[in-house]
Design an enzyme around this catalytic site. Structure first.
Site, PDB file in Angstrom:
ATOM      1  N   GLY A  55       6.231  -9.549  -5.855  1.00 25.43           N
ATOM      2  CA  GLY A  55       5.682  -8.721  -4.547  1.00 25.43           C
ATOM      3  C   GLY A  55       7.194  -8.135  -4.143  1.00 25.43           C
ATOM      4  N   ASP A 252       6.264  -0.935  -4.052  1.00 26.56           N
ATOM      5  CA  ASP A 252       7.341  -1.617  -4.439  1.00 26.56           C
ATOM      6  C   ASP A 252       8.498  -0.769  -4.112  1.00 26.56           C
ATOM      7  OD1 ASP A 252       6.098  -3.990  -6.092  1.00 26.56           O
ATOM      8  OD2 ASP A 252       4.779  -2.289  -5.925  1.00 26.56           O
TER       9      ASP A 252
HETATM   10  O1  MRU Z   1       4.019  -6.889 -10.146  1.00 26.87           O
HETATM   11  P1  MRU Z   1       3.955  -7.356  -8.797  1.00 26.87           P
HETATM   12  O2  MRU Z   1       2.780  -8.432  -8.650  1.00 26.87           O
HETATM   13  O3  MRU Z   1       5.365  -7.936  -8.309  1.00 26.87           O
HETATM   14  O4  MRU Z   1       3.348  -6.346  -7.926  1.00 26.87           O
HETATM   15  C1  MRU Z   1       4.149  -6.013  -6.813  1.00 26.87           C
HETATM   16  C2  MRU Z   1       2.976  -6.040  -5.775  1.00 26.87           C
HETATM   17  O5  MRU Z   1       2.524  -7.067  -5.525  1.00 26.87           O
HETATM   18  C3  MRU Z   1       2.046  -4.683  -5.797  1.00 26.87           C
HETATM   19  O6  MRU Z   1       2.696  -3.575  -5.969  1.00 26.87           O
HETATM   20  C4  MRU Z   1       2.149  -4.856  -4.029  1.00 26.87           C
HETATM   21  O7  MRU Z   1       1.192  -3.799  -3.676  1.00 26.87           O
HETATM   22  C5  MRU Z   1       3.589  -4.015  -3.537  1.00 26.87           C
HETATM   23  S1  MRU Z   1       4.736  -5.319  -3.196  1.00 26.87           S
HETATM   24  C6  MRU Z   1       4.572  -5.477  -1.621  1.00 26.87           C
END
Ligand code: MRU
Length: 372
Positions: A55, A252
């Site tokens: 995240g 992200d």
């Molecule tokens: O691959 P991850 O689990 O690190 O992905 C990121 C996310 O959790 C999502 O894309 C999320 O919706 C945005 S990060 C706050």
């Protein structure tokens, strides 16, 4: 937020040993609540790469603590040999862990600037710890404010629903597990729930790593928020039948022009939302805005992860973790981690300073210090 009634952040410095960082190891959720102890920048880089933490916000804060651990090790060296080189090397190591979330490089650059202000290695170490804690505290406050601003949207919808629950659809996990507390997409939901406004969340499972069914569903359960897990492909149908009042997702990385990178599958939800006149909002702290990138589709790096994550699926059986095969071993699989939702499909951005449109002018009006 609360786990078993007790308040937790996702990462913190061990209370009785400042050389150790503790974090919730998300690989074991929702079946086991495991706290991992991280002692070195190498361990922190692994934790980010292998998604013990994940995240955007949490990745940034973890990297900031990783820089602090690198500084701790560098100070311990004879005569502090090569302190700055070691810290620079740690920065490169951490930056290479995951490509898409901009919070990672943002936090590392901030740490490097802060460490550079110290005159001695000991002073630099003190600054590194202070900055990591500051970034974590700011993340908490920003997510809290996102909750307050987003709450107004839910309240407006609730007024028209005459006591019926507001149905929010979210994708992946942009909850408190993806930050330090509250989350981004979930912050308005928690604010609504805590204030007594009836809310129900459609949780899209989010193949291949299932952050929706494993993480978002877990944290909503822990907080007592009504929710239903759905297959990723069910969102369009629900929108067509008036079962979704509002979509809120995280990001992200969002360009200063409003293009949104988020977990793979987000773009399809935005398309379905547009076709059905469902408002599509993105909740984000400003640390997720890339102030240098203009065109999300052309410029944002999209992480490609192992094909095994698509061909296999992990879960728990009789108290033990198991991984089973889904696709034929001989089949190729592609695992693109993120997609780009272009700005014209985004109704608005919910930030710590308020809600703006997904375009350059509106974003800079909330964050004038970044305007050219
Ligand atoms: O691959 P991850 O689990 O690190 O992905 C990121 C996310 O959790 C999502 O894309 C999320 O919706 C945005 S990060 C706050």
């Amino acid at each position: 937020m609360k786990v078993g009634g007790r308040h937790f952040r996702t990462i913190w410095v061990k209370p009785d040993d400042e050389d150790v960082v503790q974090l919730i190891d998300q690989r074991f959720l929702p079946y086991r609540f495991v706290i991992e102890e991280v002692h070195s920048v190498e361990q922190m880089a692994d934790a980010i790469r292998e998604m013990h933490v994940r995240g955007a916000g949490l990745i940034g804060v973890s990297a900031a603590f990783g820089m602090y651990l690198a500084a701790t090790a560098a100070v311990g060296r004879p005569a502090n040999a090569g302190f700055d080189d070691r810290v620079d090397c740690a920065a490169e190591q951490l930056k290479a862990t995951r490509p898409t979330a901009v919070n990672l490089s943002w936090a590392i650059e901030r740490q490097l600037r802060s460490i550079a202000d110290g005159k001695t290695p000991e002073e630099k170490l003190t600054l590194a710890l202070r900055t990591a804690k500051m970034i974590a505290d700011e993340d908490v406050e920003q997510c809290r404010m996102i909750g307050q601003h987003g709450l107004k949207l839910l309240e407006q919808i609730a007024q028209k629903k005459q006591g019926r629950a507001v149905n929010v659809l979210t994708h992946c996990n942009a909850g408190w597990l993806a930050f330090i507390d509250y989350g981004s997409a979930t912050a308005p939901i928690y604010a609504a729930h805590d204030g007594g406004l009836p809310v129900h969340v459609w949780v899209s499972e989010t193949r291949p790593r299932n952050q929706g069914s494993k993480l978002t569903a877990w944290e909503l359960s822990e907080h007592g928020v009504a929710h239903t897990v759905i297959a990723d492909s069910a969102a369009g149908h629900l929108m067509q039948h008036g079962e979704v009042d509002l979509v809120i997702v995280g990001t992200d990385r969002t360009t200063y022009t409003g293009d949104v990178a988020n977990k793979i599958g987000t773009y399809l939800k935005a398309l379905a939302a547009r076709d059905n006149n469902v408002p599509f909002y993105v909740a984000l702290p400003s640390s997720s805005i890339d102030w240098k990138m203009r065109d999300g589709r052309k410029e944002i790096p999209i992480e490609q992860r192992s094909a095994e994550e698509v061909k296999h699926i992990g879960g728990w059986l009789d108290g033990r973790e198991v991984e089973v095969h889904l696709a034929p071993e001989a089949s190729a699989a592609a695992n693109l981690g993120f997609d780009i939702t272009p700005r014209h499909l985004v109704t608005g951005l919910i930030t710590e300073r308020g809600i703006c449109q997904a375009n350059e002018k509106s974003i800079f009006s909330l964050f004038p210090e970044h305007a050219p």
